[in-house]
Design a protein around this motif. Structure first.
Motif, mmCIF file in Angstrom:
data_model
loop_
_atom_site.group_PDB
_atom_site.id
_atom_site.type_symbol
_atom_site.label_atom_id
_atom_site.label_comp_id
_atom_site.label_asym_id
_atom_site.label_seq_id
_atom_site.Cartn_x
_atom_site.Cartn_y
_atom_site.Cartn_z
ATOM 1 N N SER A 35 1.040 -2.100 -6.413
ATOM 2 C CA SER A 35 0.838 -1.159 -5.313
ATOM 3 C C SER A 35 -0.595 -0.718 -5.306
ATOM 4 N N TYR A 36 -0.988 -0.338 -4.328
ATOM 5 C CA TYR A 36 -2.333 0.324 -4.273
ATOM 6 C C TYR A 36 -2.577 1.444 -3.369
ATOM 7 N N GLY A 37 -3.581 2.223 -3.437
ATOM 8 C CA GLY A 37 -4.046 3.352 -2.564
ATOM 9 C C GLY A 37 -4.695 4.495 -3.441
ATOM 10 N N PRO A 91 0.903 -1.293 -0.042
ATOM 11 C CA PRO A 91 -0.006 0.044 -0.086
ATOM 12 C C PRO A 91 0.961 1.136 -0.141
ATOM 13 N N GLU A 92 -0.018 2.479 -0.032
ATOM 14 C CA GLU A 92 0.802 3.486 -0.090
ATOM 15 C C GLU A 92 0.390 4.238 1.313
ATOM 16 N N GLY A 107 -1.143 3.898 -5.564
ATOM 17 C CA GLY A 107 0.317 3.447 -4.648
ATOM 18 C C GLY A 107 1.618 3.655 -5.519
ATOM 19 N N VAL A 108 1.599 4.838 -6.496
ATOM 20 C CA VAL A 108 2.695 4.979 -7.579
ATOM 21 C C VAL A 108 3.995 5.533 -6.598
ATOM 22 N N ARG A 109 3.529 6.424 -5.379
ATOM 23 C CA ARG A 109 4.658 7.095 -4.855
ATOM 24 C C ARG A 109 5.322 5.915 -3.895
ATOM 25 N N ALA A 110 4.483 5.015 -3.555
ATOM 26 C CA ALA A 110 5.311 3.973 -2.777
ATOM 27 C C ALA A 110 6.144 3.138 -3.829
#
Length: 192
Positions: free
Chosen positions: A113-115, A83-84, A119-122
Motif C-alpha cells: 500500500s502507499y499514501g 493506494p489509499e 496506505g495502512v488504512r486501505a
C-alpha cells in the motif's frame, strides 16, 4: 508451479501505482519460487457491478465477468498494490473484488500500500474484505509513504529497507498459497 497475481488496484490517470507495481514485479522476477504475473485493472475494465445474481452463486452472465473470473481463477495467491483514497481503497478495486467469489477462495493475499500515511488504512479495509471472500491475508505488509518513498510525491524511490520487506511478503504469500492448495475447489481452477 505456484502462480501469484500482482494486482494493480487503481486505474487513475498519472497513478503512482504503475511505478510501485513495476517495482513489485521487478523484485518478483528475481525469485524462482513462483510464477508472478502483473494484472492491471486497466486491462480488465469492469463496469460498476452489473451481474444480475450475487457473485456467491457463481452464475456469471457477462463476458467481462467471465474473462475476469478466468484470470483470477488462474492464480494460487495474490499481492494487491493499492493506494489509499479517503482512508480506504479505490472504488475500482472494490468493484473488481466484488465481481467474484469462489475464484478468490482459499488463496493467500498480501498487500503493498502507499499514501500519505503508507496506505495502512486501505490495507486494513482490504483485510476485512479478504476475510469475507475467504482469502487468507498474510501478516507481512509493505507500506510506502509518499513523503519518504517518493520524490516530490510522484517519483517512486523506495527506501533500501523496503525490498527485504517485500521479499518477506512474497515468502508468506507463496507459503500460504501452497499450504491452502488442498482446500481449493479444483472445478474453479480448471474452469479457468
Amino acid at each position: 508451479m505456484t502462480r501469484i497475481g500482482i494486482i494493480l488496484g487503481t486505474t487513475r490517470p498519472h497513478r503512482n501505482g504503475e511505478q510501485v507495481a513495476a517495482w513489485v514485479r521487478g523484485i518478483a522476477a528475481q525469485r524462482d519460487d513462483a510464477d508472478y504475473e502483473l494484472v492491471d485493472l486497466r486491462d480488465h475494465p469492469l463496469p460498476h457491478l452489473d451481474e444480475a445474481l450475487p457473485a456467491s452463486m457463481g452464475q456469471y452472465q457477462n463476458e467481462h465477468t467471465l474473462k475476469w473470473a478466468r484470470k483470477i481463477a488462474s492464480f494460487d495467491g495474490y499481492v494487491i498494490v493499492t493506494p489509499e483514497y479517503n482512508h480506504s481503497i479505490p472504488g475500482v478495486l472494490k468493484n473488481a473484488l466484488d465481481y467474484l467469489y469462489s475464484e478468490w477462495q482459499d488463496k493467500a493475499v498480501g498487500f503493498v500500500s502507499y499514501g500519505a500515511a503508507g496506505g495502512v488504512r486501505a490495507a486494513e479495509h482490504l483485510r476485512q474484505i479478504a476475510g469475507q471472500l475467504k482469502l487468507a491475508d498474510v501478516r507481512q505488509q509493505v507500506s510506502l509513504t509518499l513523503a519518504t518513498d517518493f520524490e516530490n510525491y510522484s517519483v517512486f524511490a523506495p527506501g533500501d529497507h523496503q525490498a527485504p520487506q517485500l521479499n518477506r511478503l512474497f515468502d508468506e504469500v507463496v507459503a500460504w498459497s501452497t499450504a491452502l492448495a488442498g482446500l481449493r475447489d479444483p472445478a474453479v481452477t480448471t474452469a479457468a
